[in-house]
Design a protein around this motif. Structure first.
Motif, PDB file in Angstrom:
ATOM      1  N   ARG A  23     -10.037   8.959  16.272  1.00 37.47           N
ATOM      2  CA  ARG A  23     -10.090  10.358  16.710  1.00 37.47           C
ATOM      3  C   ARG A  23     -11.509  10.917  16.626  1.00 37.47           C
ATOM      4  O   ARG A  23     -11.888  11.768  17.441  1.00 37.47           O
ATOM      5  N   ARG A  24     -12.290  10.446  15.679  1.00 33.75           N
ATOM      6  CA  ARG A  24     -13.686  10.878  15.616  1.00 33.75           C
ATOM      7  C   ARG A  24     -14.437  10.407  16.849  1.00 33.75           C
ATOM      8  O   ARG A  24     -15.200  11.181  17.473  1.00 33.75           O
ATOM      9  N   GLU A  25     -14.248   9.138  17.224  1.00 31.27           N
ATOM     10  CA  GLU A  25     -14.941   8.609  18.395  1.00 31.27           C
ATOM     11  C   GLU A  25     -14.457   9.274  19.673  1.00 31.27           C
ATOM     12  O   GLU A  25     -15.251   9.500  20.598  1.00 31.27           O
ATOM     13  N   ASN A  26     -13.179   9.612  19.740  1.00 28.12           N
ATOM     14  CA  ASN A  26     -12.664  10.334  20.911  1.00 28.12           C
ATOM     15  C   ASN A  26     -13.314  11.700  21.046  1.00 28.12           C
ATOM     16  O   ASN A  26     -13.456  12.234  22.153  1.00 28.12           O
ATOM     17  N   ALA A  27     -13.698  12.274  19.882  1.00 27.48           N
ATOM     18  CA  ALA A  27     -14.372  13.572  19.900  1.00 27.48           C
ATOM     19  C   ALA A  27     -15.874  13.428  20.096  1.00 27.48           C
ATOM     20  O   ALA A  27     -16.605  14.427  20.063  1.00 27.48           O
ATOM     21  N   ALA A  28     -16.332  12.189  20.302  1.00 27.77           N
ATOM     22  CA  ALA A  28     -17.755  11.906  20.538  1.00 27.77           C
ATOM     23  C   ALA A  28     -18.630  12.380  19.386  1.00 27.77           C
ATOM     24  O   ALA A  28     -19.716  12.927  19.584  1.00 27.77           O
ATOM     25  N   LEU A  29     -18.154  12.144  18.150  1.00 25.82           N
ATOM     26  CA  LEU A  29     -18.913  12.516  16.956  1.00 25.82           C
ATOM     27  C   LEU A  29     -19.287  11.263  16.178  1.00 25.82           C
ATOM     28  O   LEU A  29     -18.495  10.335  16.059  1.00 25.82           O
ATOM     29  N   THR A  30     -20.502  11.247  15.661  1.00 29.58           N
ATOM     30  CA  THR A  30     -20.892  10.175  14.745  1.00 29.58           C
ATOM     31  C   THR A  30     -20.344  10.492  13.357  1.00 29.58           C
ATOM     32  O   THR A  30     -19.882  11.610  13.093  1.00 29.58           O
ATOM     33  N   GLN A  31     -20.409   9.515  12.476  1.00 26.59           N
ATOM     34  CA  GLN A  31     -19.972   9.757  11.097  1.00 26.59           C
ATOM     35  C   GLN A  31     -20.806  10.858  10.449  1.00 26.59           C
ATOM     36  O   GLN A  31     -20.271  11.724   9.740  1.00 26.59           O
ATOM     37  N   VAL A  32     -22.098  10.852  10.722  1.00 27.45           N
ATOM     38  CA  VAL A  32     -22.984  11.872  10.156  1.00 27.45           C
ATOM     39  C   VAL A  32     -22.627  13.254  10.692  1.00 27.45           C
ATOM     40  O   VAL A  32     -22.581  14.238   9.941  1.00 27.45           O
ATOM     41  N   GLU A  33     -22.349  13.340  11.985  1.00 33.01           N
ATOM     42  CA  GLU A  33     -22.013  14.636  12.587  1.00 33.01           C
ATOM     43  C   GLU A  33     -20.697  15.182  12.041  1.00 33.01           C
ATOM     44  O   GLU A  33     -20.588  16.368  11.719  1.00 33.01           O
ATOM     45  N   LEU A  34     -19.697  14.317  11.936  1.00 37.88           N
ATOM     46  CA  LEU A  34     -18.425  14.780  11.382  1.00 37.88           C
ATOM     47  C   LEU A  34     -18.603  15.162   9.919  1.00 37.88           C
ATOM     48  O   LEU A  34     -18.071  16.192   9.468  1.00 37.88           O
ATOM     49  N   GLY A  35     -19.344  14.342   9.182  1.00 41.72           N
ATOM     50  CA  GLY A  35     -19.576  14.649   7.777  1.00 41.72           C
ATOM     51  C   GLY A  35     -20.221  16.008   7.587  1.00 41.72           C
ATOM     52  O   GLY A  35     -19.824  16.779   6.711  1.00 41.72           O
ATOM     53  N   ALA A  36     -21.207  16.326   8.417  1.00 40.58           N
ATOM     54  CA  ALA A  36     -21.889  17.613   8.307  1.00 40.58           C
ATOM     55  C   ALA A  36     -20.922  18.773   8.543  1.00 40.58           C
ATOM     56  O   ALA A  36     -21.024  19.818   7.895  1.00 40.58           O
ATOM     57  N   ARG A  37     -19.968  18.581   9.434  1.00 44.83           N
ATOM     58  CA  ARG A  37     -19.032  19.657   9.761  1.00 44.83           C
ATOM     59  C   ARG A  37     -17.940  19.846   8.708  1.00 44.83           C
ATOM     60  O   ARG A  37     -17.342  20.912   8.617  1.00 44.83           O
ATOM     61  N   VAL A  38     -17.680  18.804   7.928  1.00 47.47           N
ATOM     62  CA  VAL A  38     -16.642  18.932   6.887  1.00 47.47           C
ATOM     63  C   VAL A  38     -17.263  18.923   5.484  1.00 47.47           C
ATOM     64  O   VAL A  38     -16.555  18.813   4.485  1.00 47.47           O
ATOM     65  N   PHE A  39     -18.609  19.024   5.428  1.00 45.93           N
ATOM     66  CA  PHE A  39     -19.347  19.195   4.177  1.00 45.93           C
ATOM     67  C   PHE A  39     -19.296  17.978   3.255  1.00 45.93           C
ATOM     68  O   PHE A  39     -19.201  18.113   2.030  1.00 45.93           O
ATOM     69  N   VAL A  40     -19.330  16.783   3.843  1.00 44.21           N
ATOM     70  CA  VAL A  40     -19.530  15.559   3.072  1.00 44.21           C
ATOM     71  C   VAL A  40     -20.574  14.732   3.813  1.00 44.21           C
ATOM     72  O   VAL A  40     -20.947  15.057   4.941  1.00 44.21           O
ATOM     73  N   SER A  41     -21.035  13.664   3.196  1.00 47.61           N
ATOM     74  CA  SER A  41     -22.038  12.831   3.856  1.00 47.61           C
ATOM     75  C   SER A  41     -21.397  11.947   4.917  1.00 47.61           C
ATOM     76  O   SER A  41     -20.191  11.678   4.890  1.00 47.61           O
ATOM     77  N   GLY A  42     -22.230  11.474   5.844  1.00 44.29           N
ATOM     78  CA  GLY A  42     -21.744  10.522   6.828  1.00 44.29           C
ATOM     79  C   GLY A  42     -21.260   9.239   6.170  1.00 44.29           C
ATOM     80  O   GLY A  42     -20.320   8.601   6.643  1.00 44.29           O
TER      81      GLY A  42
END
Length: 280
Positions: A23-42
């Motif tokens: 689902r992260r890849e479907n949203a075109a987000l990297t691990q770092v980008e998703l991490g930044a949005r949920v306040f944890v590290s990539g």
């Protein structure tokens, strides 16, 4: 828990991680980008996806919000972590214990759960829940006994326990229960499955004031700390806080007796309880 159950649970967490990655890849987000949005590290996102580490419930909620998954990850998290035998705030700790490579505990008043005998656990449960049903007490004792099996496994974690002398002196369950409990501590330590030291009452205020704490280390994840109060517990993975707690634990370790002197003190306390039992 049987090895088959552990395998099924791990497989379920691997599904959680695979679905998160999809689902992260479907949203075109990297691990770092998703991490930044949920306040944890990539890196944490990567560990969630590989089922190395389990997210906290608030992180699962934020992942749902960012990926617009209608509560999927929170619901899945709760289903995987839910075990009615454990308090809500403690269930995640049980999961972490199963993958820890090292566990260090400080117990100021009670024997740590992983070292408790069934009779001691029963006494603690009845003391805190005097109106509990037999079924409730049985489940609590069985759950704690099951947790302790991690110390029996060939891949058991390195386990350190620092006990304040108060733990030896409070007669939980009566003299007979305490004598057996202390004998269990000695036998477990003598079998080199754990390392137990005791801080004597004479050590002073710092050790008497320190609260219960657990520190856990993992092969492929950052260390985690856990503290507990009455009807509440806090799991901490902020590196600065974990470092401070490690510093506190180091100070407690300095205040403790040597392992041999600690076992001698435990044996002396056990003998005192035995004598009390024989004269009553």
């Amino acid at each position: 828990m049987a090895n088959g159950s552990q395998g099924s649970r791990q497989a379920a967490w691997e599904f959680f991680g695979a679905e998160l990655k999809r689902r992260r890849e479907n949203a075109a987000l990297t691990q770092v980008e998703l991490g930044a949005r949920v306040f944890v590290s990539g890196g944490y996102i990567g560990q969630f996806e590989q089922a190395i580490r389990k997210p906290q419930p608030d992180v699962a909620q934020r992942i749902d919000e960012v990926l617009q998954t209608d509560g999927f990850f929170e619901r899945t998290w709760r289903k995987l972590i839910d075990d009615k035998r454990y308090a809500d705030y403690f269930a995640a700790v049980v999961e972490l214990e199963r993958t820890a490579t090292k566990i260090c505990e400080f117990a100021p008043t009670l024997v740590p759960g992983l070292l408790q005998t069934a009779a001691y656990t029963r006494a603690v449960t009845l003391a805190t829940s005097p109106f509990a049903t037999d079924a409730y007490v049985h489940d609590k004792v069985a759950a704690r006994t099951e947790r302790a099996h991690i110390l029996d496994d060939a891949t058991r974690p390195e386990y350190w326990a620092i006990l304040h002398e108060n733990v030896l002196r409070v007669p939980v369950g009566g003299h007979g229960v305490m004598a057996d409990q202390l004998a269990h501590l000695i036998a477990t330590a003598r079998a080199r499955r754990v390392l137990i030291t005791v801080i004597p009452c004479a050590a002073g205020a710092f050790a008497a004031m320190a609260g219960m704490m657990t520190l856990m280390e993992f092969d492929d994840a950052p260390p985690t700390a856990y503290t507990e109060a009455v009807y509440s517990g806090t799991l901490l993975d902020d590196p600065a806080l974990v470092k401070r707690m490690r510093g506190t634990y180091d100070l407690l370790r300095v205040a403790a007796l040597s392992p041999e002197a600690s076992l001698a003190l435990i044996a002396s306390a056990a003998e005192d309880y035995r004598r009390c039992t024989s004269t009553t």
